[in-house]
Write a protein that holds these residues in place. Structure first.
Motif, PDB file in Angstrom:
ATOM      1  N   GLN A 135      34.662  24.201 -50.416  1.00  0.00           N
ATOM      2  CA  GLN A 135      33.241  24.406 -50.161  1.00  0.00           C
ATOM      3  C   GLN A 135      32.442  23.167 -50.536  1.00  0.00           C
ATOM      4  O   GLN A 135      31.471  22.806 -49.874  1.00  0.00           O
ATOM      5  N   SER A 136      32.885  22.494 -51.586  1.00  0.00           N
ATOM      6  CA  SER A 136      32.167  21.325 -52.081  1.00  0.00           C
ATOM      7  C   SER A 136      32.416  20.072 -51.256  1.00  0.00           C
ATOM      8  O   SER A 136      31.473  19.367 -50.880  1.00  0.00           O
ATOM      9  N   VAL A 137      33.695  19.799 -50.941  1.00  0.00           N
ATOM     10  CA  VAL A 137      34.024  18.513 -50.305  1.00  0.00           C
ATOM     11  C   VAL A 137      34.055  18.566 -48.788  1.00  0.00           C
ATOM     12  O   VAL A 137      33.958  17.535 -48.120  1.00  0.00           O
ATOM     13  N   ALA A 138      34.207  19.769 -48.217  1.00  0.00           N
ATOM     14  CA  ALA A 138      34.314  19.866 -46.758  1.00  0.00           C
ATOM     15  C   ALA A 138      33.302  20.832 -46.157  1.00  0.00           C
ATOM     16  O   ALA A 138      33.360  21.122 -44.954  1.00  0.00           O
ATOM     17  N   ASN A 139      32.383  21.333 -46.975  1.00  0.00           N
ATOM     18  CA  ASN A 139      31.334  22.248 -46.497  1.00  0.00           C
ATOM     19  C   ASN A 139      31.899  23.461 -45.753  1.00  0.00           C
ATOM     20  O   ASN A 139      31.326  23.913 -44.761  1.00  0.00           O
ATOM     21  N   ILE A 140      33.019  23.958 -46.233  1.00  0.00           N
ATOM     22  CA  ILE A 140      33.631  25.137 -45.609  1.00  0.00           C
ATOM     23  C   ILE A 140      33.051  26.382 -46.265  1.00  0.00           C
ATOM     24  O   ILE A 140      33.207  26.602 -47.461  1.00  0.00           O
ATOM     25  N   LEU A 172      42.300  14.881 -40.563  1.00  0.00           N
ATOM     26  CA  LEU A 172      42.549  15.825 -39.466  1.00  0.00           C
ATOM     27  C   LEU A 172      41.494  15.692 -38.377  1.00  0.00           C
ATOM     28  O   LEU A 172      41.806  15.718 -37.187  1.00  0.00           O
ATOM     29  N   GLN A 173      40.253  15.542 -38.780  1.00  0.00           N
ATOM     30  CA  GLN A 173      39.180  15.404 -37.803  1.00  0.00           C
ATOM     31  C   GLN A 173      39.293  14.106 -37.015  1.00  0.00           C
ATOM     32  O   GLN A 173      38.832  14.015 -35.883  1.00  0.00           O
ATOM     33  N   ASN A 174      39.927  13.101 -37.607  1.00  0.00           N
ATOM     34  CA  ASN A 174      40.113  11.816 -36.930  1.00  0.00           C
ATOM     35  C   ASN A 174      41.411  11.755 -36.133  1.00  0.00           C
ATOM     36  O   ASN A 174      41.757  10.698 -35.595  1.00  0.00           O
ATOM     37  N   GLY A 175      42.128  12.892 -36.073  1.00  0.00           N
ATOM     38  CA  GLY A 175      43.371  12.912 -35.310  1.00  0.00           C
ATOM     39  C   GLY A 175      44.544  12.308 -36.050  1.00  0.00           C
ATOM     40  O   GLY A 175      45.466  11.776 -35.430  1.00  0.00           O
ATOM     41  N   GLU A 176      44.540  12.374 -37.384  1.00  0.00           N
ATOM     42  CA  GLU A 176      45.618  11.811 -38.187  1.00  0.00           C
ATOM     43  C   GLU A 176      46.298  12.905 -39.005  1.00  0.00           C
ATOM     44  O   GLU A 176      45.673  13.913 -39.340  1.00  0.00           O
ATOM     45  N   THR A 177      47.562  12.693 -39.289  1.00  0.00           N
ATOM     46  CA  THR A 177      48.287  13.567 -40.195  1.00  0.00           C
ATOM     47  C   THR A 177      48.137  13.010 -41.597  1.00  0.00           C
ATOM     48  O   THR A 177      48.366  11.824 -41.821  1.00  0.00           O
ATOM     49  N   PHE A 178      47.755  13.859 -42.543  1.00  0.00           N
ATOM     50  CA  PHE A 178      47.476  13.365 -43.888  1.00  0.00           C
ATOM     51  C   PHE A 178      48.713  13.391 -44.764  1.00  0.00           C
ATOM     52  O   PHE A 178      49.400  14.410 -44.884  1.00  0.00           O
ATOM     53  N   LEU A 179      48.996  12.250 -45.402  1.00  0.00           N
ATOM     54  CA  LEU A 179      50.091  12.127 -46.350  1.00  0.00           C
ATOM     55  C   LEU A 179      49.536  11.694 -47.704  1.00  0.00           C
ATOM     56  O   LEU A 179      48.556  10.945 -47.765  1.00  0.00           O
ATOM     57  N   HIS A 200      39.217  18.665 -32.299  1.00  0.00           N
ATOM     58  CA  HIS A 200      37.801  18.637 -31.946  1.00  0.00           C
ATOM     59  C   HIS A 200      37.116  19.886 -32.492  1.00  0.00           C
ATOM     60  O   HIS A 200      36.803  20.826 -31.757  1.00  0.00           O
ATOM     61  N   CYS A 201      36.898  19.917 -33.798  1.00  0.00           N
ATOM     62  CA  CYS A 201      36.217  21.066 -34.373  1.00  0.00           C
ATOM     63  C   CYS A 201      35.648  20.687 -35.723  1.00  0.00           C
ATOM     64  O   CYS A 201      36.059  19.711 -36.351  1.00  0.00           O
ATOM     65  N   VAL A 202      34.681  21.469 -36.135  1.00  0.00           N
ATOM     66  CA  VAL A 202      34.161  21.367 -37.488  1.00  0.00           C
ATOM     67  C   VAL A 202      34.832  22.482 -38.282  1.00  0.00           C
ATOM     68  O   VAL A 202      34.884  23.622 -37.845  1.00  0.00           O
ATOM     69  N   PHE A 203      35.357  22.135 -39.427  1.00  0.00           N
ATOM     70  CA  PHE A 203      36.063  23.141 -40.216  1.00  0.00           C
ATOM     71  C   PHE A 203      35.057  24.051 -40.907  1.00  0.00           C
ATOM     72  O   PHE A 203      34.371  23.642 -41.845  1.00  0.00           O
ATOM     73  N   LYS A 204      34.967  25.273 -40.421  1.00  0.00           N
ATOM     74  CA  LYS A 204      34.046  26.244 -40.993  1.00  0.00           C
ATOM     75  C   LYS A 204      34.756  27.324 -41.785  1.00  0.00           C
ATOM     76  O   LYS A 204      34.188  27.911 -42.699  1.00  0.00           O
ATOM     77  N   ALA A 260      49.045  30.613 -35.326  1.00  0.00           N
ATOM     78  CA  ALA A 260      47.645  30.199 -35.425  1.00  0.00           C
ATOM     79  C   ALA A 260      47.324  29.021 -34.524  1.00  0.00           C
ATOM     80  O   ALA A 260      48.159  28.158 -34.277  1.00  0.00           O
ATOM     81  N   LYS A 261      46.107  28.995 -34.057  1.00  0.00           N
ATOM     82  CA  LYS A 261      45.610  27.843 -33.292  1.00  0.00           C
ATOM     83  C   LYS A 261      44.858  26.940 -34.256  1.00  0.00           C
ATOM     84  O   LYS A 261      43.704  26.587 -34.034  1.00  0.00           O
ATOM     85  N   ALA A 262      45.522  26.589 -35.329  1.00  0.00           N
ATOM     86  CA  ALA A 262      44.878  25.814 -36.391  1.00  0.00           C
ATOM     87  C   ALA A 262      45.918  24.960 -37.087  1.00  0.00           C
ATOM     88  O   ALA A 262      47.093  25.327 -37.148  1.00  0.00           O
ATOM     89  N   PRO A 263      45.502  23.820 -37.603  1.00  0.00           N
ATOM     90  CA  PRO A 263      46.438  22.962 -38.345  1.00  0.00           C
ATOM     91  C   PRO A 263      46.845  23.619 -39.658  1.00  0.00           C
ATOM     92  O   PRO A 263      46.055  24.306 -40.308  1.00  0.00           O
TER      93      PRO A 263
END
Length: 223
Positions: free
Chosen positions: A32-37, A128-135, A8-12, A84-87
């Motif tokens: 920065q381009s695809v995820a607005n980080i 990740l934002q949808n609660g899935e592990t990416f493969l 439950h976060c926006v990746f900043k 870390a408290k991060a994926p």
């Protein structure tokens, strides 16, 4: 894709752990381009990343290259997850199903091949934002077992040339580069070049790790 607890976060902000400056720059621009980080931190070695995390850095995600100095394979994944408290998302040039499976079973939230197009990185963060592990596309997640590890190592060893295999056998016997050069009637600089290629092909970081992998292989042990 595997399901996990939704993030439950926006990746900043993201911490990139990779020792290739050009790749870090390219990945930073991609994120920065695809995820607005907007906030990108980089560390060119694992111990530096650990220092940054222990010093108070709290990124929303960590992207780790497995094949870099100081990274002891899956232990690096587990260490960063613990700090870390991060994926943690692994970004690597190695794409074998066995390795990807080991990484995911070690707790990583995703795995992205280094050669991926921008859309793949976008999809990874969406997952990740949808609660899935990416493969990666086409990846078959294997159950963790000793046989799959052995199969992966056998595949890496099979990429060595005959000369590289012979040099690895001599390294396993405890011989130094000068001794190997004498035994094979080649220049010591040639031995050094072969050793570097062996380490790169096996995806390890040192002669010692190469020896450990080789000694687990029946083909080497019979010689």
């Amino acid at each position: 894709m595997l399901a996990h607890a939704p993030i439950h976060c926006v990746f900043k902000s993201v911490l990139i752990v990779d020792d290739h400056p050009l790749f870090c720059d390219a990945l930073s621009m991609t994120l920065q381009s695809v995820a607005n980080i907007g906030e990108i931190h980089t560390a060119d070695r694992l111990d530096r990343a650990i220092e940054m995390l222990e010093g108070g850095l709290e990124p929303d995600a960590i992207m780790l290259d497995l094949n870099m100095p100081g990274v002891q394979g899956l232990e690096a994944v587990r260490k960063l997850i613990g700090l870390a408290k991060a994926p943690v998302i692994v970004v690597s040039s190695m794409t074998e199903d066995c390795l990807i499976s080991q990484v995911i079973h070690s707790g990583a939230a995703g795995y992205v091949p280094k050669h991926s197009q921008r859309d793949v990185f976008r999809n990874a963060f969406k997952a990740l934002q949808n609660g899935e592990t990416f493969l990666p596309e086409g990846c078959v997640l294997l159950e963790p077992d000793e046989d799959s590890v052995r199969n992966f190592e056998a595949q890496r060893l099979a990429t060595l040339t005959k000369q590289q295999t012979r040099i690895l056998e001599l390294i396993c016997q405890g011989k130094l580069n000068k001794q190997i050069a004498f035994d094979l009637s080649i220049a010591e600089t040639t031995v050094k070049a072969h050793v570097s290629a062996i380490i790169r092909k096996l995806g390890v970081q040192s002669r010692t790790q190469a020896v450990l992998m080789a000694k687990r292989a029946p083909e080497i042990n019979r010689l």
